[in-house]
Structures are given as structure tokens and as C-alpha cells.
Design an enzyme around this catalytic site. Structure first.
Site, PDB file in Angstrom:
ATOM      1  N   SER A 208       0.832  -1.200   0.000  1.00 24.77           N
ATOM      2  CA  SER A 208       0.000   0.000   0.000  1.00 24.77           C
ATOM      3  C   SER A 208       0.873   1.259   0.000  1.00 24.77           C
ATOM      4  O   SER A 208       1.682   1.448  -0.902  1.00 24.77           O
ATOM      5  CB  SER A 208      -0.963  -0.058   1.179  1.00 24.77           C
ATOM      6  OG  SER A 208      -2.027   0.834   1.030  1.00 24.77           O
ATOM      7  N   ASP A 436      -8.933  -4.315  -5.840  1.00 24.31           N
ATOM      8  CA  ASP A 436      -8.404  -3.751  -4.597  1.00 24.31           C
ATOM      9  C   ASP A 436      -9.145  -2.460  -4.288  1.00 24.31           C
ATOM     10  O   ASP A 436      -9.149  -1.531  -5.095  1.00 24.31           O
ATOM     11  CB  ASP A 436      -6.905  -3.482  -4.754  1.00 24.31           C
ATOM     12  CG  ASP A 436      -6.215  -3.125  -3.453  1.00 24.31           C
ATOM     13  OD1 ASP A 436      -6.798  -2.361  -2.654  1.00 24.31           O
ATOM     14  OD2 ASP A 436      -5.086  -3.588  -3.241  1.00 24.31           O
ATOM     15  N   HIS A 464      -7.312  -6.171  -0.428  1.00 20.89           N
ATOM     16  CA  HIS A 464      -6.213  -5.211  -0.503  1.00 20.89           C
ATOM     17  C   HIS A 464      -4.886  -5.930  -0.480  1.00 20.89           C
ATOM     18  O   HIS A 464      -4.596  -6.687   0.450  1.00 20.89           O
ATOM     19  CB  HIS A 464      -6.327  -4.247   0.671  1.00 20.89           C
ATOM     20  CG  HIS A 464      -5.314  -3.154   0.672  1.00 20.89           C
ATOM     21  ND1 HIS A 464      -4.884  -2.529  -0.479  1.00 20.89           N
ATOM     22  CD2 HIS A 464      -4.645  -2.555   1.702  1.00 20.89           C
ATOM     23  CE1 HIS A 464      -3.999  -1.603  -0.165  1.00 20.89           C
ATOM     24  NE2 HIS A 464      -3.828  -1.606   1.147  1.00 20.89           N
TER      25      HIS A 464
END
Length: 495
Positions: A208, A436, A464
Site C-alpha cells: 500500500s 483492490d 487489498h
């Protein structure tokens, strides 16, 4: 990445490769004392070792104030075949890399742990490192629970007041740190860490926001990049508002997929028609706007903001998160908001005594504000909320208002949106998941295209990030690259 990723996600300061003052050994004039430091590791449970790293507050003033960066290490199991260190970051911004590495046996496959010391750190401003401080724990509770989708002039005025109070508290309680908390400085800290670990090159696994941190490092220190995995990638060319818009659409799609799955489950509390299921959740949140739900704690009813954050937080990791979300919604529909509230508390690392284990909200907003110049006015926020709600009825308004606090921020941004190319590196593995919600797939496509060494690996599925999410194809490709240096073919698709 946990709950803080629900708003915008910070993007990096970019510096044209070759323009930094770094040198191969010291990272820049006057920085030798940091690059040559010896890490004093101490046992901290099981096989783990912990320590602090010292870095300058301001890299242009290396003889000035310093910061302590908290570290943790799990030594390689097969020391005879050890490759070096694999440094982790879980995202955020504001996620604890110490906690992430503490879970190394669940996060990183055994074949990787055999040959790497797994190293985690809390970036500057975060967690156990010298951390940014804004609100007290009780004030954070109130800030999180406050109405984030104002419908009347009085509610708008209250949101403005809350936002200014947050920004003022950051200025008061973190005056020295606030201007130096950005991603570029964190990336420079990583190079100090690399040298102190004794590694000639950085091997990196970032998830991320950790992809942004890794890409920023690669742009600043391309000759120091070893094997780099960027999983759940962000597009650094987008503004904070553009990133929030992408997340509004991403989470809306993830909610639809959750409902599609829910109606197939025996314990689903939603109507069996998929659109009716989405509508039921929207109506639930709309009702909370006027009438918060009892939780057993009279000081903490379940407000619309808390419930929306809880739902967002449990769209990340199906099927486990989705199972919990079904249970939490069932009880909430029956009038008990305690489970959804406790689920959110778990994500935010808030303990039963009302303490936050670290500072996810403060660090998330502070890093985001310094990294990007977006400073939306009340009118601009209202316009975004209205427009986004049309295409994302459940989450659009919530995320459209989400950046208003930046309009009151006490320090200027040090970064601007821009592509990151990092010329001169070897292959950098960029991983994207097609559905995602927090880092939509087009962002991975964009970053892989921007990076000179970018190699795109795609996971078809929900949730995710991709590594450790149930795809043997993905895990094998990442493990092989980390262990042998051989990336998968660009454009490889896994299910």
C-alpha cells in the site's frame, strides 16, 4: 494497510534521479555519523531483536536535532545462505512496521525468511519511533465519531471547527516534527538504515503506502535498489483528492462484491437481492446520521462515521474480514452497535481502557498533509462530496469531505504530484489486485509503467494487496524474485 487508508493516501515528494546530494557511502555531506552508526540489537521476545536508529530531523541540518527510529529484526533461519536484510513497510501512512515484522512468520513465506533477516521499522512520526502527536486519546475518540457528512450549515460549521482543532493540536504538540514528517525524509531514513544494517543494496517489501515509500527511495537512491516488491501500488502522479476519489469508487465496488458474496451465505443479514443489500447498508448508515446506535458504552454510541469506518476497514481481506462484517452488521441491524465498534477499535489498535497503542490518525493525516499540497476549502469539499455520492452512493460523500482538515494545516506541503521513474534500477516488481478497494488496480498499472525497471504482476480477485492473500501463483512469483532475483514476466496474471 489498516483503517487510516480509508481517506486519502499520501504521495511522495519526487526528486529527479541523480539530483540528490547522496554519495555512495554517506548519503550526503555531514551524514557520515548516521550512516556509520552501529545498531545495538537487544532481544525482545522469541527470536526477535529490537533497537533504535538515529537519524537527523532535517537532512539539510545534519548537526541539528535527531530522531529515534524503532527497529525490529527476525534473523534469517539459514544463516549460511543468508542474502541480507528484507525491510518491510505495511502502509498507512502511519502503519507500524515493527508490528508488521513482528508478524513476519505470517507475512513472509518460510523460504524468504530462511535467507533474509526480516527487518521492520516505524517510520519517523509513527508508533514507537519519535511520533507526531495531535489529539489526546479521548479527543481522538470524539474526532473519529464526529459527523463527517454534514447536511446543514450548523453541521458544516462543526466539521470546520473539528478540523481546525485537529490541525491546531498537531501544530501545538508536534511543532518541530510536523514539517519534516514527509515521505522523502522517511525514504532517506531507510537509506541510513540500509547502511547501518551493512547492506550494499536495499531489499524491500512494501504494501500500500509502502509502495510509495519504496518507489520514492528508488528515485532518490537508484544505485542502492536491490530486490523491491511494491504490493498494492499507489500512483504518485495523482493528487490527494484524486486518490480519495479513486478509493471512493474502489470501496463502492468492494462493497458490491461483499454483498454479492453475502447473499450466498447462510448467515447473511442482507436482503437476497444484491442491489437491495447495498441499499440496506446505505439506509443503515443514513439512519445512524440522525440516531446513533447503542453500544453498551453511553459515552461511545455507534455514529455514522464510526460505522462507515468499520465497514470500510472490513472490506480489506476477504473472506475472513467479510465473515466478521456479516456478524457485525447482523447485530447492528438488531440494535446492538457494540460489535462494529469493537471491530473498528481492533483495526485502530484502541484498547478497552480507551488508549491507542500508537497514533495512526495523527501520523496518517500529518504525513498526507506534508506530502501533498491539496488544501480543499469547505466549498470544494462539499462539491466533491456531492459529485462523488452520485457514482459512489455509500462512500462518496464520506470520502469527499475527508480532506477538509488539510485546509487548516499549519505547515506547507513539501511535495507535489509527479511520476516516479527511478532510472537505473534493476527490475522492480509492482503488484496489483484487480478489485483492490484501497489501492485500485489502475494505480499499479500506472506505477509499473512509470518506473524504468517496473514489472507488473496482477492478481485477479478481491481484497487489498496480493501477497499472502490465497494465490499460490502470486506467492511463488514474489518468493522466487526475492530469493533468486528473477522476476516473473512483465504482465503475468495470477488468480
Amino acid at each position: 494497510t489498516q483503517a487510516p487508508d480509508q481517506g486519502t493516501t499520501a504521495t511522495p515528494t519526487t526528486t529527479p534521479s541523480g539530483s540528490s546530494s547522496s554519495s555512495p557511502t554517506t548519503g550526503g555531506e555531514g551524514l557520515a555519523q548516521f550512516y556509520e552508526q552501529k545498531i545495538a540489537w537487544k532481544s525482545c521476545g522469541g527470536s526477535f531483536r529490537c533497537a533504535d536508529l538515529t537519524v537527523p530531523l532535517d537532512y539539510t541540518k545534519p548537526d541539528g536535532d535527531t530522531l529515534a527510529i524503532a527497529l525490529i529484526k527476525l534473523p534469517a533461519a539459514d544463516d549460511a545462505n543468508r542474502i541480507g536484510s528484507l525491510v518491510l513497510n505495511p502502509g498507512g501512512p502511519g502503519g507500524s512496521g515493527v508490528d508488521y515484522a513482528r508478524a513476519a512468520r505470517a507475512v513472509v513465506d518460510e523460504k524468504v525468511r530462511d535467507v533474509y533477516d526480516v527487518v521492520g521499522f516505524d517510520p519517523r512520526g509513527v508508533g514507537r519511533s519519535d511520533a507526531v502527536k495531535c489529539l489526546t486519546d479521548a479527543q481522538t475518540d470524539a474526532f473519529m465519531a464526529a459527523d463527517a457528512t454534514p447536511d446543514t450549515p450548523a453541521e458544516v460549521a462543526q466539521l470546520e471547527k473539528d478540523s481546525k482543532k485537529f490541525a491546531d493540536a498537531c501544530a501545538k504538540n508536534s511543532e518541530k516534527l510536523l514539517a519534516h514528517i514527509g515521505t522523502e525524509n522517511a525514504a532517506r531514513d531507510i537509506d541510513v538504515l540500509r547502511a547501518a544494517l551493512g547492506d550494499k543494496q536495499l531489499n524491500w517489501l512494501g504494501a500500500s503506502y509502502g509502495t510509495l515509500l519504496g518507489a520514492t527511495y528508488a528515485d532518490l537512491f537508484p544505485d542502492k535498489v536491490g530486490r523491491m516488491v511494491l504490493d498494492g501500488a499507489l500512483d504518485p502522479a495523482l493528487s490527494n483528492n484524486e486518490l480519495a476519489h479513486g478509493q471512493a469508487k474502489g470501496f463502492e465496488l468492494a462493497l458490491q462484491h461483499f454483498v454479492e458474496d453475502c447473499v450466498k451465505q447462510a448467515d447473511c443479514p442482507l436482503p437476497r437481492d444484491e442491489q437491495a443489500g447495498v441499499d440496506r447498508i446505505k439506509q443503515f448508515l443514513d439512519d445512524l446520521d440522525a440516531s446513533p446506535l447503542a453500544t453498551g458504552d453511553p459515552k461511545r454510541p455507534l455514529t455514522q462515521s464510526l460505522a462507515a469506518n468499520a465497514i470500510l476497514s472490513y472490506l480489506y481481506v476477504p473472506p475472513f474480514d467479510w465473515e466478521q462484517l456479516r456478524f457485525g452488521l447482523q447485530l447492528a441491524f438488531d440494535g446492538d452497535g457494540s460489535v462494529l465498534l469493537s471491530m473498528l477499535d481492533a483495526r485502530m489498535q484502541r484498547t478497552e481502557d480507551g488508549k491507542f497503542a500508537y497514533n495512526p490518525y495523527s501520523s496518517f493525516l500529518s504525513i498526507s498533509a506534508v506530502d501533498r499540497p491539496d488544501r480543499p476549502t469547505t466549498e470544494e469539499s462539499a462539491d466533491m462530496a456531492a459529485m462523488w455520492e452520485k457514482e459512489s452512493p455509500v462512500f462518496g460523500a464520506f470520502l469527499g469531505w475527508g480532506n477538509i482538515v488539510f485546509g487548516y494545516w499549519p505547515v506547507e506541503a513539501t511535495g507535489t504530484p509527479g511520476e516516479i521513474t527511478a532510472p537505473g534500477t534493476g527490475p522492480i516488481l509492482v503488484v496489483g489486485t484487480t478489485y483492490d478497494p484501497a489501492t485500485p488496480y489502475p494505480w499499479a498499472q500506472a506505477l509499473a509503467k512509470q518506473l524504468e525497471g517496473g514489472v507488473l504482476l496482477t492478481r485477479v480477485g478481491d481484497g487489498h494487496t496480493a501477497y499472502g492473500m490465497g494465490s499460490p501463483c502470486i506467492d511463488e512469483a514474489i518468493d522466487t524474485y526475492l530469493v533468486t532475483g528473477e522476476p516473473p514476466a512483465d504482465g503475468t496474471v495470477c488468480r
